[in-house]
Design a protein around this motif. Sequence first.
Motif, PDB file in Angstrom:
ATOM      1  N   LEU A  58       0.797  -1.237   0.000  1.00 48.24           N
ATOM      2  CA  LEU A  58       0.000   0.000   0.000  1.00 48.24           C
ATOM      3  C   LEU A  58       0.829   1.287   0.000  1.00 48.24           C
ATOM      4  O   LEU A  58       0.518   2.197  -0.766  1.00 48.24           O
ATOM      5  CB  LEU A  58      -1.004   0.020   1.145  1.00 48.24           C
ATOM      6  N   PRO A  59       1.894   1.402   0.805  1.00 45.22           N
ATOM      7  CA  PRO A  59       2.671   2.646   0.738  1.00 45.22           C
ATOM      8  C   PRO A  59       3.218   2.915  -0.670  1.00 45.22           C
ATOM      9  O   PRO A  59       3.198   4.056  -1.146  1.00 45.22           O
ATOM     10  CB  PRO A  59       3.799   2.430   1.748  1.00 45.22           C
ATOM     11  N   ARG A  60       3.672   1.857  -1.343  1.00 41.72           N
ATOM     12  CA  ARG A  60       4.191   2.024  -2.708  1.00 41.72           C
ATOM     13  C   ARG A  60       3.063   2.367  -3.671  1.00 41.72           C
ATOM     14  O   ARG A  60       3.213   3.228  -4.539  1.00 41.72           O
ATOM     15  CB  ARG A  60       4.924   0.764  -3.156  1.00 41.72           C
ATOM     16  N   VAL A  61       1.919   1.697  -3.511  1.00 45.41           N
ATOM     17  CA  VAL A  61       0.763   1.969  -4.361  1.00 45.41           C
ATOM     18  C   VAL A  61       0.324   3.425  -4.179  1.00 45.41           C
ATOM     19  O   VAL A  61       0.076   4.134  -5.157  1.00 45.41           O
ATOM     20  CB  VAL A  61      -0.399   0.990  -4.047  1.00 45.41           C
ATOM     21  N   GLN A  62       0.271   3.884  -2.931  1.00 42.32           N
ATOM     22  CA  GLN A  62      -0.145   5.264  -2.664  1.00 42.32           C
ATOM     23  C   GLN A  62       0.809   6.266  -3.313  1.00 42.32           C
ATOM     24  O   GLN A  62       0.374   7.237  -3.934  1.00 42.32           O
ATOM     25  CB  GLN A  62      -0.209   5.520  -1.155  1.00 42.32           C
ATOM     26  N   SER A  63       2.093   6.026  -3.165  1.00 43.31           N
ATOM     27  CA  SER A  63       3.087   6.925  -3.745  1.00 43.31           C
ATOM     28  C   SER A  63       2.988   6.927  -5.271  1.00 43.31           C
ATOM     29  O   SER A  63       3.018   7.986  -5.904  1.00 43.31           O
ATOM     30  CB  SER A  63       4.485   6.506  -3.296  1.00 43.31           C
ATOM     31  N   ASP A  64       2.862   5.736  -5.846  1.00 45.18           N
ATOM     32  CA  ASP A  64       2.731   5.637  -7.304  1.00 45.18           C
ATOM     33  C   ASP A  64       1.478   6.358  -7.786  1.00 45.18           C
ATOM     34  O   ASP A  64       1.507   7.082  -8.782  1.00 45.18           O
ATOM     35  CB  ASP A  64       2.690   4.170  -7.744  1.00 45.18           C
ATOM     36  N   LEU A  65       0.353   6.171  -7.075  1.00 46.85           N
ATOM     37  CA  LEU A  65      -0.899   6.825  -7.477  1.00 46.85           C
ATOM     38  C   LEU A  65      -0.766   8.348  -7.419  1.00 46.85           C
ATOM     39  O   LEU A  65      -1.238   9.045  -8.315  1.00 46.85           O
ATOM     40  CB  LEU A  65      -2.061   6.360  -6.603  1.00 46.85           C
ATOM     41  N   ALA A  66      -0.112   8.872  -6.387  1.00 45.09           N
ATOM     42  CA  ALA A  66       0.074  10.320  -6.286  1.00 45.09           C
ATOM     43  C   ALA A  66       0.869  10.837  -7.487  1.00 45.09           C
ATOM     44  O   ALA A  66       0.512  11.861  -8.087  1.00 45.09           O
ATOM     45  CB  ALA A  66       0.766  10.684  -4.972  1.00 45.09           C
ATOM     46  N   ASP A  67       1.923  10.117  -7.860  1.00 49.14           N
ATOM     47  CA  ASP A  67       2.723  10.500  -9.035  1.00 49.14           C
ATOM     48  C   ASP A  67       1.867  10.444 -10.302  1.00 49.14           C
ATOM     49  O   ASP A  67       1.930  11.330 -11.155  1.00 49.14           O
ATOM     50  CB  ASP A  67       3.918   9.560  -9.218  1.00 49.14           C
ATOM     51  N   ILE A  68       1.094   9.389 -10.428  1.00 50.96           N
ATOM     52  CA  ILE A  68       0.253   9.180 -11.617  1.00 50.96           C
ATOM     53  C   ILE A  68      -0.806  10.281 -11.717  1.00 50.96           C
ATOM     54  O   ILE A  68      -1.044  10.816 -12.798  1.00 50.96           O
ATOM     55  CB  ILE A  68      -0.379   7.777 -11.580  1.00 50.96           C
ATOM     56  N   PHE A  69      -1.429  10.639 -10.599  1.00 49.23           N
ATOM     57  CA  PHE A  69      -2.443  11.692 -10.627  1.00 49.23           C
ATOM     58  C   PHE A  69      -1.826  13.019 -11.053  1.00 49.23           C
ATOM     59  O   PHE A  69      -2.422  13.785 -11.807  1.00 49.23           O
ATOM     60  CB  PHE A  69      -3.121  11.847  -9.263  1.00 49.23           C
ATOM     61  N   TRP A  70      -0.608  13.293 -10.558  1.00 49.68           N
ATOM     62  CA  TRP A  70       0.098  14.513 -10.959  1.00 49.68           C
ATOM     63  C   TRP A  70       0.323  14.505 -12.472  1.00 49.68           C
ATOM     64  O   TRP A  70       0.019  15.474 -13.163  1.00 49.68           O
ATOM     65  CB  TRP A  70       1.431  14.602 -10.205  1.00 49.68           C
ATOM     66  N   PRO A 108      -4.179  12.118   2.144  1.00 52.65           N
ATOM     67  CA  PRO A 108      -4.294  13.528   1.740  1.00 52.65           C
ATOM     68  C   PRO A 108      -2.953  14.263   1.769  1.00 52.65           C
ATOM     69  O   PRO A 108      -2.654  15.055   0.883  1.00 52.65           O
ATOM     70  CB  PRO A 108      -5.270  14.121   2.768  1.00 52.65           C
ATOM     71  N   GLU A 109      -2.127  13.964   2.777  1.00 52.26           N
ATOM     72  CA  GLU A 109      -0.823  14.637   2.903  1.00 52.26           C
ATOM     73  C   GLU A 109       0.059  14.350   1.691  1.00 52.26           C
ATOM     74  O   GLU A 109       0.793  15.222   1.223  1.00 52.26           O
ATOM     75  CB  GLU A 109      -0.095  14.188   4.177  1.00 52.26           C
ATOM     76  N   LEU A 110      -0.002  13.117   1.211  1.00 54.73           N
ATOM     77  CA  LEU A 110       0.796  12.729   0.047  1.00 54.73           C
ATOM     78  C   LEU A 110       0.337  13.503  -1.191  1.00 54.73           C
ATOM     79  O   LEU A 110       1.160  14.018  -1.949  1.00 54.73           O
ATOM     80  CB  LEU A 110       0.650  11.218  -0.177  1.00 54.73           C
ATOM     81  N   LEU A 111      -0.961  13.609  -1.364  1.00 49.27           N
ATOM     82  CA  LEU A 111      -1.486  14.350  -2.512  1.00 49.27           C
ATOM     83  C   LEU A 111      -1.138  15.830  -2.404  1.00 49.27           C
ATOM     84  O   LEU A 111      -0.791  16.461  -3.401  1.00 49.27           O
ATOM     85  CB  LEU A 111      -3.001  14.164  -2.628  1.00 49.27           C
ATOM     86  N   LYS A 112      -1.209  16.383  -1.190  1.00 49.21           N
ATOM     87  CA  LYS A 112      -0.877  17.801  -1.000  1.00 49.21           C
ATOM     88  C   LYS A 112       0.584  18.071  -1.356  1.00 49.21           C
ATOM     89  O   LYS A 112       0.926  19.159  -1.811  1.00 49.21           O
ATOM     90  CB  LYS A 112      -1.162  18.231   0.433  1.00 49.21           C
ATOM     91  N   ALA A 113       1.434  17.077  -1.174  1.00 40.73           N
ATOM     92  CA  ALA A 113       2.852  17.237  -1.494  1.00 40.73           C
ATOM     93  C   ALA A 113       3.125  17.096  -2.992  1.00 40.73           C
ATOM     94  O   ALA A 113       4.119  17.625  -3.490  1.00 40.73           O
ATOM     95  CB  ALA A 113       3.684  16.213  -0.727  1.00 40.73           C
ATOM     96  N   ARG A 114       2.257  16.392  -3.711  1.00 38.64           N
ATOM     97  CA  ARG A 114       2.558  16.069  -5.111  1.00 38.64           C
ATOM     98  C   ARG A 114       1.694  16.776  -6.154  1.00 38.64           C
ATOM     99  O   ARG A 114       2.159  17.016  -7.260  1.00 38.64           O
ATOM    100  CB  ARG A 114       2.430  14.559  -5.339  1.00 38.64           C
ATOM    101  N   LEU A 115       0.421  17.042  -5.823  1.00 34.09           N
ATOM    102  CA  LEU A 115      -0.482  17.607  -6.830  1.00 34.09           C
ATOM    103  C   LEU A 115      -0.403  19.126  -6.854  1.00 34.09           C
ATOM    104  O   LEU A 115      -0.047  19.755  -5.863  1.00 34.09           O
ATOM    105  CB  LEU A 115      -1.923  17.175  -6.553  1.00 34.09           C
ATOM    106  N   ASP A 116      -0.771  19.713  -8.001  1.00 33.41           N
ATOM    107  CA  ASP A 116      -0.743  21.166  -8.082  1.00 33.41           C
ATOM    108  C   ASP A 116      -1.909  21.737  -7.283  1.00 33.41           C
ATOM    109  O   ASP A 116      -2.940  21.092  -7.108  1.00 33.41           O
ATOM    110  CB  ASP A 116      -0.747  21.630  -9.546  1.00 33.41           C
ATOM    111  N   PRO A 117      -1.730  22.961  -6.757  1.00 36.01           N
ATOM    112  CA  PRO A 117      -2.740  23.560  -5.875  1.00 36.01           C
ATOM    113  C   PRO A 117      -4.141  23.642  -6.475  1.00 36.01           C
ATOM    114  O   PRO A 117      -5.128  23.448  -5.776  1.00 36.01           O
ATOM    115  CB  PRO A 117      -2.173  24.948  -5.589  1.00 36.01           C
ATOM    116  N   GLU A 118      -4.243  23.913  -7.772  1.00 35.28           N
ATOM    117  CA  GLU A 118      -5.563  24.000  -8.402  1.00 35.28           C
ATOM    118  C   GLU A 118      -6.290  22.657  -8.324  1.00 35.28           C
ATOM    119  O   GLU A 118      -7.474  22.595  -8.018  1.00 35.28           O
ATOM    120  CB  GLU A 118      -5.415  24.452  -9.855  1.00 35.28           C
ATOM    121  N   MET A 119      -5.565  21.584  -8.584  1.00 42.72           N
ATOM    122  CA  MET A 119      -6.182  20.261  -8.512  1.00 42.72           C
ATOM    123  C   MET A 119      -6.562  19.927  -7.060  1.00 42.72           C
ATOM    124  O   MET A 119      -7.604  19.324  -6.810  1.00 42.72           O
ATOM    125  CB  MET A 119      -5.278  19.178  -9.083  1.00 42.72           C
TER     126      MET A 119
END
Length: 134
Positions: A58-70, A108-119
């Motif tokens: 799961l930690p790897r999946v979460q990190s990969d998903l955050a990168d993919i969403f970005w 949420p913290e992972l997404l806040k670190a990786r996604l752009d503010p508008e998203m």
Amino acid sequence: GCAAAISEAAASPADPSAPNPLKVVLHDLSSAVVRGALEPERLVTVLSDAALVDRALLPRVQSDLADIFWFLGLRIEAEKSDEDGDGAPKQQLLALVAALLQAELVAPELLKARLDPEMLQEAGLVASHADFHR
């Protein structure tokens, strides 16, 4: 299906010169959601099933998903400026992000670190992308 592809990719040995197989599968599945070919809930169901996706991954999946969403967010923005689209891909991506957040499959913290503010604002993770920069 989805589950077999994820399990297979997670188990395959990593070639340091190639993209991570798990990330490739997660990207393909996320892209299918963005195109409307796969329901966000279907991917959430598969990722939630401990019998299909080892909890240790799961930690790897979460990190990969955050990168993919970005990455998908960037691609959608680039394609949107090329053509006058209906916004459906972005709405599909936001629906996937929301579904994974609700199922607690991505932090949420992972997404806040990786996604752009508008998203982040569109996904409901920050009240205002202007305030996020402060």
